[in-house]
Write a protein that holds these residues in place. Sequence first.
Motif, PDB file in Angstrom:
ATOM      1  N   PHE A 446      -0.454   3.668  -6.656  1.00  5.57           N
ATOM      2  CA  PHE A 446      -0.361   2.427  -5.940  1.00  5.57           C
ATOM      3  C   PHE A 446       0.904   1.431  -7.357  1.00  5.57           C
ATOM      4  O   PHE A 446       2.012   1.360  -6.771  1.00  5.57           O
ATOM      5  CB  PHE A 446      -1.039   1.704  -5.514  1.00  5.57           C
ATOM      6  CG  PHE A 446      -1.012   0.270  -5.342  1.00  5.57           C
ATOM      7  CD1 PHE A 446      -0.636  -0.142  -3.945  1.00  5.57           C
ATOM      8  CD2 PHE A 446      -0.070  -0.962  -6.564  1.00  5.57           C
ATOM      9  CE1 PHE A 446      -0.094  -0.960  -3.185  1.00  5.57           C
ATOM     10  CE2 PHE A 446      -0.256  -2.027  -5.353  1.00  5.57           C
ATOM     11  CZ  PHE A 446       0.620  -2.439  -4.307  1.00  5.57           C
ATOM     12  N   CYS A 447       0.523   1.798  -8.501  1.00  4.35           N
ATOM     13  CA  CYS A 447       1.943   1.711  -9.529  1.00  4.35           C
ATOM     14  C   CYS A 447       2.667   2.017  -9.472  1.00  4.35           C
ATOM     15  O   CYS A 447       3.738   2.148  -9.596  1.00  4.35           O
ATOM     16  CB  CYS A 447       0.914   1.895 -10.632  1.00  4.35           C
ATOM     17  SG  CYS A 447       1.840   1.162 -12.326  1.00  4.35           S
ATOM     18  N   THR A 448       2.908   3.876  -9.394  1.00  2.00           N
ATOM     19  CA  THR A 448       3.808   4.419  -9.273  1.00  2.00           C
ATOM     20  C   THR A 448       5.119   4.165  -7.560  1.00  2.00           C
ATOM     21  O   THR A 448       5.873   3.998  -7.950  1.00  2.00           O
ATOM     22  CB  THR A 448       4.040   5.415  -9.219  1.00  2.00           C
ATOM     23  OG1 THR A 448       2.968   6.249  -9.988  1.00  2.00           O
ATOM     24  CG2 THR A 448       5.156   6.934  -9.457  1.00  2.00           C
ATOM     25  N   LEU A 449       3.765   3.498  -6.600  1.00  2.00           N
ATOM     26  CA  LEU A 449       4.605   3.521  -5.186  1.00  2.00           C
ATOM     27  C   LEU A 449       6.145   1.642  -5.471  1.00  2.00           C
ATOM     28  O   LEU A 449       6.451   1.502  -5.359  1.00  2.00           O
ATOM     29  CB  LEU A 449       4.050   3.303  -4.383  1.00  2.00           C
ATOM     30  CG  LEU A 449       4.062   2.285  -3.098  1.00  2.00           C
ATOM     31  CD1 LEU A 449       5.409   3.183  -2.267  1.00  2.00           C
ATOM     32  CD2 LEU A 449       2.500   2.285  -2.384  1.00  2.00           C
ATOM     33  N   THR A 450       5.077   0.902  -6.592  1.00  2.00           N
ATOM     34  CA  THR A 450       5.414   0.249  -6.765  1.00  2.00           C
ATOM     35  C   THR A 450       6.869  -0.634  -7.804  1.00  2.00           C
ATOM     36  O   THR A 450       7.829  -0.947  -7.349  1.00  2.00           O
ATOM     37  CB  THR A 450       4.978  -1.266  -7.095  1.00  2.00           C
ATOM     38  OG1 THR A 450       3.369  -1.162  -5.977  1.00  2.00           O
ATOM     39  CG2 THR A 450       5.041  -2.649  -6.985  1.00  2.00           C
ATOM     40  N   ALA A 451       6.245   0.401  -8.731  1.00  2.00           N
ATOM     41  CA  ALA A 451       7.553   0.854  -9.277  1.00  2.00           C
ATOM     42  C   ALA A 451       8.685   1.461  -9.010  1.00  2.00           C
ATOM     43  O   ALA A 451      10.004   0.437  -9.197  1.00  2.00           O
ATOM     44  CB  ALA A 451       7.006   1.152 -10.836  1.00  2.00           C
ATOM     45  N   LYS A 501      -0.670  14.662   1.992  1.00  2.00           N
ATOM     46  CA  LYS A 501      -0.894  13.343   1.271  1.00  2.00           C
ATOM     47  C   LYS A 501      -1.409  12.643   2.315  1.00  2.00           C
ATOM     48  O   LYS A 501      -0.774  12.122   3.719  1.00  2.00           O
ATOM     49  CB  LYS A 501       0.558  12.713   0.548  1.00  2.00           C
ATOM     50  CG  LYS A 501       1.439  14.043  -0.473  1.00  2.00           C
ATOM     51  CD  LYS A 501      -0.039  13.778  -1.910  1.00  2.00           C
ATOM     52  CE  LYS A 501       0.071  13.829  -3.002  1.00  2.00           C
ATOM     53  NZ  LYS A 501       0.020  15.777  -2.802  1.00  2.00           N
ATOM     54  N   GLU A 502      -1.449  11.868   2.292  1.00  2.00           N
ATOM     55  CA  GLU A 502      -2.498  10.486   2.959  1.00  2.00           C
ATOM     56  C   GLU A 502      -2.161   8.967   2.388  1.00  2.00           C
ATOM     57  O   GLU A 502      -2.051   9.255   1.018  1.00  2.00           O
ATOM     58  CB  GLU A 502      -3.779  10.626   4.252  1.00  2.00           C
ATOM     59  CG  GLU A 502      -3.247  11.459   4.393  1.00  2.00           C
ATOM     60  CD  GLU A 502      -2.744  11.903   5.992  1.00  2.00           C
ATOM     61  OE1 GLU A 502      -2.658  10.307   6.690  1.00  2.00           O
ATOM     62  OE2 GLU A 502      -2.090  12.971   6.136  1.00  2.00           O
ATOM     63  N   GLY A 503      -2.072   7.472   3.065  1.00  2.00           N
ATOM     64  CA  GLY A 503      -2.102   6.167   2.622  1.00  2.00           C
ATOM     65  C   GLY A 503      -0.962   6.167   1.427  1.00  2.00           C
ATOM     66  O   GLY A 503       0.343   6.650   1.742  1.00  2.00           O
ATOM     67  N   THR A 504      -0.897   5.743   0.193  1.00  2.00           N
ATOM     68  CA  THR A 504      -0.228   4.719  -0.554  1.00  2.00           C
ATOM     69  C   THR A 504       0.080   6.310  -0.820  1.00  2.00           C
ATOM     70  O   THR A 504       1.767   6.746  -1.171  1.00  2.00           O
ATOM     71  CB  THR A 504      -1.507   4.895  -2.010  1.00  2.00           C
ATOM     72  OG1 THR A 504      -1.778   3.678  -1.576  1.00  2.00           O
ATOM     73  CG2 THR A 504      -0.005   4.410  -3.085  1.00  2.00           C
ATOM     74  N   GLU A 505       0.067   7.484  -0.711  1.00  2.00           N
ATOM     75  CA  GLU A 505       1.165   9.010  -1.574  1.00  2.00           C
ATOM     76  C   GLU A 505       1.439   9.096  -0.464  1.00  2.00           C
ATOM     77  O   GLU A 505       3.035  10.010  -0.994  1.00  2.00           O
ATOM     78  CB  GLU A 505      -0.348   9.936  -1.832  1.00  2.00           C
ATOM     79  CG  GLU A 505      -0.956   9.728  -3.008  1.00  2.00           C
ATOM     80  CD  GLU A 505      -1.603  11.255  -3.782  1.00  2.00           C
ATOM     81  OE1 GLU A 505      -2.519  11.995  -2.673  1.00  2.00           O
ATOM     82  OE2 GLU A 505      -2.326  10.837  -4.841  1.00  2.00           O
ATOM     83  N   LYS A 506       0.835   8.753   0.355  1.00  2.00           N
ATOM     84  CA  LYS A 506       2.388   9.413   1.419  1.00  2.00           C
ATOM     85  C   LYS A 506       3.711   8.475   1.448  1.00  2.00           C
ATOM     86  O   LYS A 506       4.703   8.885   1.815  1.00  2.00           O
ATOM     87  CB  LYS A 506       1.812   9.482   2.578  1.00  2.00           C
ATOM     88  CG  LYS A 506       3.115   9.542   4.163  1.00  2.00           C
ATOM     89  CD  LYS A 506       1.941   9.879   5.563  1.00  2.00           C
ATOM     90  CE  LYS A 506       2.854  10.710   6.428  1.00  2.00           C
ATOM     91  NZ  LYS A 506       2.279  10.723   7.955  1.00  2.00           N
TER      92      LYS A 506
END
Length: 898
Positions: A446-451, A501-506
Amino acid sequence: TLQWETLGKQFVEYEQVAPFLIPEDQQRRLLEFLPLFLKAWDQSAGVVVFPNIQLLASEVSKLLTKEIKRNLNGKPAEEARLALEQFLQQKGEAGDGHLLLKSVYLLSQTDLRTMWNIIGSGLPAALMQCLYLFFTVPLKKTSHDGETSEDNAQTQEMLVKIMLNMYKEEQGVEELLAADKLQSLIIATASLWDQCSHAWKVPTGRVLRTISKAQTKNSIVYLQAVDCIKIAIQNLFTLADTLSACDVCEAASIVLCFVKDSYPLSPALLTEFENNDGYQLLLKILLRCEGLQQNEGDPYLDEILDVLTCLTTCGKSELKVSGNIVHPQLPHFDFERTQSSGMTVKNLQPFQVLQSIFQRSNDQHLCGRILAAIGTIWAWDRVNFFLLEWTLQPINQFTDIIHFKPHPVQVQFFRLVESIVLDLSYVPHEILKKVQYLIKENIVPFCTLTALQCLLSMTQKDLLFSDIFRDSGLLGLLLALLRKEAKILRKSAGTHLPGLKEGTEKELNVVMLKMVAALTERSVRNTVVLKDYGMVPYIKIFLDDECYRSATLSILEQLSVINYEEYMSIIIGALCSSTQWELQLKLDLLKSLLRILESPKSHSAFRTCSGFNGLLSLLSDMEGALQDPPSGQWTAVGQNCILELVFYTLQGITAALHLDPVNSNFFQRNGLFEKMAEDLGSLGCFWTQGERQIPVSLVKKRTFKEFLDAAFCSSEPFPAWLKNSIWILNFLDRMVKGTLHQESYFEEREPEMGEESRDDQEAPQAQEEHPVAFKRPGNKLPASAYMLWGNPEEKLEMRDCTIVHPGAVCVMVRLLPKLYKEGHAQLSQEIQCALVDHIQSLVKSEKSRQVLCESGLLSTIITSCQDAFCNDSHPLHLPFTRVFEKLASQAIEPPVLR
């Protein structure tokens, strides 16, 4: 008015005789007058006409002060508090405390001169002594507490209101200095908070905050002389170990107010606070606030944080720092010209407390408030970001630990980082390197996604970031990660493998694709990097998933800039390999294709990559799709999806033919107009059973335009097959005029994360009522459907030359006989007549006739006419055929007629 005049005369009489009366009689006469005064007040709705009101206020205040002192004189604290409470609540013959208190309460609300008289009576010090007793000496509960609670509340309200009115004036604060109760009360709040009267906590806080805002130089000297802040801090250190976090915050916030509010007059109390470990105290208190429920203790916690934030600007001189501006920077950034507003950081100690709390706490509310405070400091002055980052490096250090924080804090933090670029127009290279490292490590998805979303926003702001993130290695990192994900997708081949991948990783994959799309947009160099990495075969794997498709198409469209053939090969190949039911995939591919076909340079690549045959194969795959009622698997597909796909397919063909004689010649020479007619005729809304057409006498005769209006702008119950066929004929009409690729009839739809594919989702029942998802109010066809698009010069030219693609006329003529359906003879022949008239109107202009004659298609059209009206007795046979035969006779090379 008469009542006030009478009262005025009575008070004048009192003034005249008072000097000659003994104190007891003087007091009695005044107390007899006050009920009349209160009665007049109540009856006049606050409109007071009393000339001697200042003198009355002075007399009543002096008497109240005297009585308070008499009740307190020589008594122990608890006994004095009880006596005081009884005195202030006495009514009627039993006593006059309540009468005096209410009179002063009302008089304190009149005007400033009256208030000065009340202050000069000695009442401020007397009431401060009362407040000290009420706060520090809680009464034991009795059986009569419930009966007196209302009286207590009323007395408390009047007492507090009088004090607030007195102490907001500097004179009121100065009067307190003669007694020692102010510093005693401040110290009491810092030492007896857990033992004090609960009912008097909030009122005491209100009074002390009012005094704090009205501090004078004398009051500051007084508090400093008695070591008030020093003692309070020492006591709060003790309380911080035993008291609840909420209570400690409440007590500490009162002391902090005196420190903050006094600074504009003198730094003495702030210096005393700092020299006695005040910041260590606040750090200790705030760290105890971890785990507080939302809104629990919020006002006082927020107040402490607000004070800390304000104290960052409290210093003797500007901070002198010099930083190294790393280039490249955005064109409009110029640090030398950054103007200071005066609200700059001059004191780093309070900010260090904020920084330490964020580093040591993982509490969502606490960390969120720290980030909000930093944003506030930046907003005060743009220079503050640089002053803080070049000294304490808060954002740089926070980046190392942000993945440990709760998700909402991560979002807030990266918005703050984003604002450095968007609001300050500064590129923080060191911070961006750490953010990129965070993405590479991917410790918390999630942090990677937000960054990455943060970096995406920056990239979309300015093209400079395309170079920065390529040179920093981010582009290469993302391509390597996407290659890995593409391999997993290819292995899965539609199955659900554990690695999918599902959810955040997708969603992270989606943002990675968007980031690559943003980095390649308008950057040929980055697109070449992508191609040199051998990523094209892997990128196209993402086309199959609707969540990834939009960004993937953006990347491929950028690829077309350097290689149209490769783009066309991928898109046409994907269209041809898609299954019959992947309608949304086909639509998305066609829309992308249309964007690229806007460039004439792409037309040759489209032709050489079998683009025309590829698009016509889409029409072939939809055989029977528009049958009424639907049959087979087409029942699960909405007919508006079918029409939309037909529309975009014909749009693509028209765009590829537009102003391109080579493509037009190729399309005509290879008999693709005939193939188009055959494919459109097999859709199911045109009839192929070969019924022999029986001529009928038409009751009414509508034009083609009127049929369009009747089908889509009114409630006339046309059968679904006729509506669909009219709509397709309308597409062909626009194609004849060369404007179909400029039209827009359907609502654009943006796919969202987590949304299921729209393929096969439309219900046929719903489509019968609303056949097409037009962009129009209600069910009306947009005005744009009846006008040519483009610039005015183009429109003028089109009026002179109606026919641009004569091959499309062949298609319309070939579909004419298929508009007939047994059981609908009247309606069938009427629409046929309307279409014939419309086609005839297209060839009226000289340029249209010239285009037809030069096209070499006249023989094909005449043959189609003869096929359309195989029954020579059909009323349309001769006039319609003769139009084209006449054109054939005028042609330079007359066609061979059958």
